[in-house]
Design an enzyme around this catalytic site. Structure first.
Site, short mmCIF file in Angstrom:
data_model
loop_
_atom_site.label_atom_id
_atom_site.label_comp_id
_atom_site.label_asym_id
_atom_site.label_seq_id
_atom_site.Cartn_x
_atom_site.Cartn_y
_atom_site.Cartn_z
N LYS A 62 0.85 -1.17 0.00
CA LYS A 62 0.00 0.00 0.00
C LYS A 62 0.89 1.23 0.00
O LYS A 62 1.60 1.49 0.98
CB LYS A 62 -0.91 0.05 1.23
N CYS A 80 14.22 10.40 6.72
CA CYS A 80 14.32 9.82 8.06
C CYS A 80 15.72 9.97 8.64
O CYS A 80 15.91 9.89 9.83
CB CYS A 80 13.97 8.35 7.99
N GLU A 92 10.93 14.95 15.75
CA GLU A 92 11.38 14.91 14.36
C GLU A 92 10.79 16.11 13.60
O GLU A 92 9.59 16.36 13.65
CB GLU A 92 10.92 13.60 13.72
N1 LIG Z 1 13.35 4.59 8.69
C1 LIG Z 1 13.13 4.80 7.41
O1 LIG Z 1 13.73 4.17 6.51
C2 LIG Z 1 12.11 5.83 7.01
C3 LIG Z 1 12.04 6.18 5.67
C4 LIG Z 1 11.09 7.14 5.29
C5 LIG Z 1 10.25 7.73 6.23
N2 LIG Z 1 10.36 7.36 7.53
C6 LIG Z 1 9.53 8.01 8.55
O2 LIG Z 1 8.18 8.19 8.06
C7 LIG Z 1 7.65 9.39 8.60
C8 LIG Z 1 7.17 10.28 7.50
O3 LIG Z 1 6.37 9.57 6.59
P1 LIG Z 1 4.78 9.65 6.72
O4 LIG Z 1 4.38 10.96 7.27
O5 LIG Z 1 4.18 9.22 5.46
O6 LIG Z 1 4.54 8.54 7.84
P2 LIG Z 1 3.15 7.89 8.21
O7 LIG Z 1 3.47 6.89 9.23
O8 LIG Z 1 2.11 8.91 8.50
O9 LIG Z 1 2.66 7.14 6.87
C9 LIG Z 1 3.44 6.13 6.31
C10 LIG Z 1 2.50 5.13 5.66
O10 LIG Z 1 1.69 4.58 6.67
C11 LIG Z 1 0.32 4.67 6.31
N3 LIG Z 1 -0.45 4.77 7.53
C12 LIG Z 1 -0.80 5.87 8.23
N4 LIG Z 1 -1.53 5.55 9.32
C13 LIG Z 1 -1.66 4.18 9.31
C14 LIG Z 1 -2.29 3.22 10.15
N5 LIG Z 1 -2.97 3.59 11.24
N6 LIG Z 1 -2.22 1.91 9.82
C15 LIG Z 1 -1.53 1.52 8.71
N7 LIG Z 1 -0.90 2.38 7.87
C16 LIG Z 1 -0.96 3.69 8.17
C17 LIG Z 1 0.25 5.87 5.41
O11 LIG Z 1 -0.90 5.78 4.59
C18 LIG Z 1 1.53 5.74 4.63
O12 LIG Z 1 1.37 4.84 3.56
C19 LIG Z 1 8.76 10.05 9.35
O13 LIG Z 1 8.66 9.77 10.72
C20 LIG Z 1 10.01 9.40 8.79
O14 LIG Z 1 11.09 9.45 9.70
C21 LIG Z 1 11.28 6.43 7.95
O1 LIG Z 2 13.91 8.73 4.40
C1 LIG Z 2 14.31 7.65 4.37
C2 LIG Z 2 15.32 7.09 3.43
O2 LIG Z 2 15.54 5.75 3.79
C3 LIG Z 2 16.56 7.91 3.46
S1 LIG Z 2 17.80 7.28 2.42
O3 LIG Z 2 17.54 7.86 1.07
O4 LIG Z 2 17.69 5.81 2.39
O5 LIG Z 2 19.09 7.73 2.97
#
Ligand SMILES: NC(=O)c1ccc[n+]([C@@H]2O[C@H](COP(=O)([O-])OP(=O)(O)OC[C@H]3O[C@@H](n4cnc5c(N)ncnc54)[C@H](O)[C@@H]3O)[C@@H](O)[C@H]2O)c1
Ligand SMILES: O=C[C@H](O)CS(=O)(=O)O
Length: 462
Positions: free
Chosen positions: A157, A266, A366
């Protein structure tokens, strides 16, 4: 009547595309067809799966410009960054096409003469993924590639903000012969899909990239059917700049890491922790560099920093800046917004904040935006204490030319990813992931295929 999802361009709020959500019945049907496809997909040899993954990678490269433009359209990042993300996404497919052929078992010397013991690795089954909007290509292939390489089937998804990139990548996969049932997507709101994915018995693994609160919820929900989980969650990266750092390298790498994707990554630095004796010189160099960055539409070749993905993200950033100012902080540069609530676009000028107290919101929550606070330290031990004072443990960076100080910092920083004089440490061949509230598991590297495998052993009485 199925609900519609409107995909808008975050740079101007314009409607890009209208899609229809899958009904809950349709989602369950897709899950079950993907589960049914597992037995045939896992029967394919590792070399055949590798060949199909290589064909997928080749096809994506042939469509690199189209996919890059799609990313910029729905995510907003500058086109050069989007094209770089396509390359990054393909590198995971390249890597796991090779890893597919290196899923080895082993024999174990028996403890008695009349036994023979072998250990094998088997694909875990149907894998369900939920991905974020900030890297709509790479966060999907970073999961789909190892899953398919291992012999698992995969259903994903994408984020509501950026579904088009995932849809297009999966269409290309099908065009080169990856079976439609083996690799699928579903469209609906996170909570609805999350409930179905975490409760359906045919799904053996949940892999999620997104915020920590959602990750914790998915882990709880997955427990009922004892699913394997990989969680790539939030971060709050510190950067430590030591007294002996090469300041030009430190500034260059800080800007690279901080303002990529408008700070919406992230691993984006969220705190600068600078030695008190060089703080003034470093901050001036940093501000001079930050003020050269151009903010705007990602299709403008001169733009370095695109929009914030949505109003929710913008409000969080604005509140953190206002909180810092209310606590007496100084805005060394930036602190400007270009927004239009009616049209639906939100830009934040790259901002450097100084004279900020350690208990300010931005020092612990964050940011996910182009804003960075600067605090000072006296001893490395103090710097490590400040850096580790976070519920997150994803990425950390430091700049020093001193070998002993570098070893001390790398061994004492509680983070899964450490950049030493390096603001861009990520790669498909390296195990990416964090500690504490930043998640569970690793993606990339040789470690990244293990979460898609079950270990089995056979003991034969002879
Ligand atoms: N660690 C990593 O590799 C990594 C990479 C990218 C982003 N992130 C993190 O993601 C966050 C930003 O992305 P975002 O705002 O889209 O995050 P988010 O958690 O709001 O959404 C991520 C995904 O989860 C889904 N989602 C939202 N609520 C849900 C629920 N209750 N149940 C199931 N799915 C749900 C969303 O539709 C989306 O597809 C930041 O905290 C960032 O640090 C982490
Ligand atoms: O935001 C999350 C990504 O994993 C960062 S990176 O492009 O893999 O460094």
């Amino acid at each position: 009547m199925a609900q519609l999802v409107y995909v808008n361009n975050p740079a101007n709020g314009e409607l890009i595309h209208t899609l229809q959500y899958d009904s809950e019945e349709a989602i369950v049907s897709k899950v079950e067809s993907a589960a049914a496809a597992f037995s045939s997909w896992k029967q394919r040899s590792a070399h055949e799966r590798a060949q199909l993954l290589n064909s997928w990678a080749k096809c994506i490269r042939e469509n690199r410009q189209e996919i890059g433009e799609l990313i910029t359209l729905e995510n907003g990042k500058p086109l050069p960054e989007a094209l770089g993300e396509v390359d990054y996404a393909v590198s995971y497919i390249d890597w796991y096409a090779e890893e597919a052929k290196r899923i080895y078992g082993r024999t174990v010397p028996a403890h008695v003469p009349n036994k023979r013991i072998t250990v094998t690795k088997e694909p875990i089954g149907l894998v369900a993924a939920i991905t974020p909007w900030n890297f709509p290509a790479a966060m999907m292939t970073r999961k789909a590639a190892p899953a398919l390489a291992a012999g698992c089937t995969f259903i994903v998804k994408p984020a509501e903000e950026t579904p088009l990139t995932t849809i297009r990548l999966i269409e290309l996969a099908h065009s080169v012969g990856i079976p439609e049932d083996a690799l699928q997507y579903v469209l609906n709101e996170g909570p609805i899909v999350g409930e179905i994915f975490t409760s359906h018995k045919a799904i053996r693994k949940i892999t999620f990239t997104g915020s920590t609160p959602v990750g914790k919820l998915l882990m709880e929900q997955s427990a009922q059917t004892v699913k394997h989980v990989t969680m790539e969650l939030g971060g709050h990266a510190p950067i430590i700049v030591a007294k002996d750092a090469d300041l030009n390298v430190a500034v260059e790498q800080t800007v690279t890491a901080k303002f990529r994707n408008a700070g919406q990554t992230c691993v984006s630095p969220n705190r600068l922790i600078v030695h008190e004796e060089i703080a003034e010189e470093f901050t001036k160099l940093l501000v001079d560099k930050v003020q050269t960055l151009k903010v705007g539409n990602g299709f403008d070749p001169d733009v370095n920093v695109g929009p914030i993905i949505n109003k929710k993200g913008f409000i969080k950033i604005k509140e953190q800046i206002e909180d810092a100012v209310n606590r007496g902080a100084t805005l060394a540069c930036g602190n400007g917004y270009d927004i239009d609530d009616e049209k639906g676009y939100y830009f934040v000028l790259p901002t450097v904040i100084t004279d900020i107290p350690l208990d300010a919101k931005i020092m612990h929550e964050e940011t996910f935006g182009p804003v960075i606070p600067v605090v000072t330290f006296t001893t490395l031990e103090e710097a490590v204490t400040i850096a580790n004072d976070s519920p997150y443990g994803l990425a950390a960076y430091f700049f020093t030319e001193n070998y002993k100080d570098g070893l001390y910092l790398s061994e004492n920083l509680q983070y899964g990813i450490i950049g030493w004089n390096d603001g861009a440490p990520s790669g498909a061949h390296i195990p990416f992931g964090g500690m504490k509230d930043s998640g569970v598991g690793r993606e990339g590297g040789s470690e990244g295929i293990e979460p898609y495998l079950e270990t089995k052993y056979l003991s034969v009485g002879v």
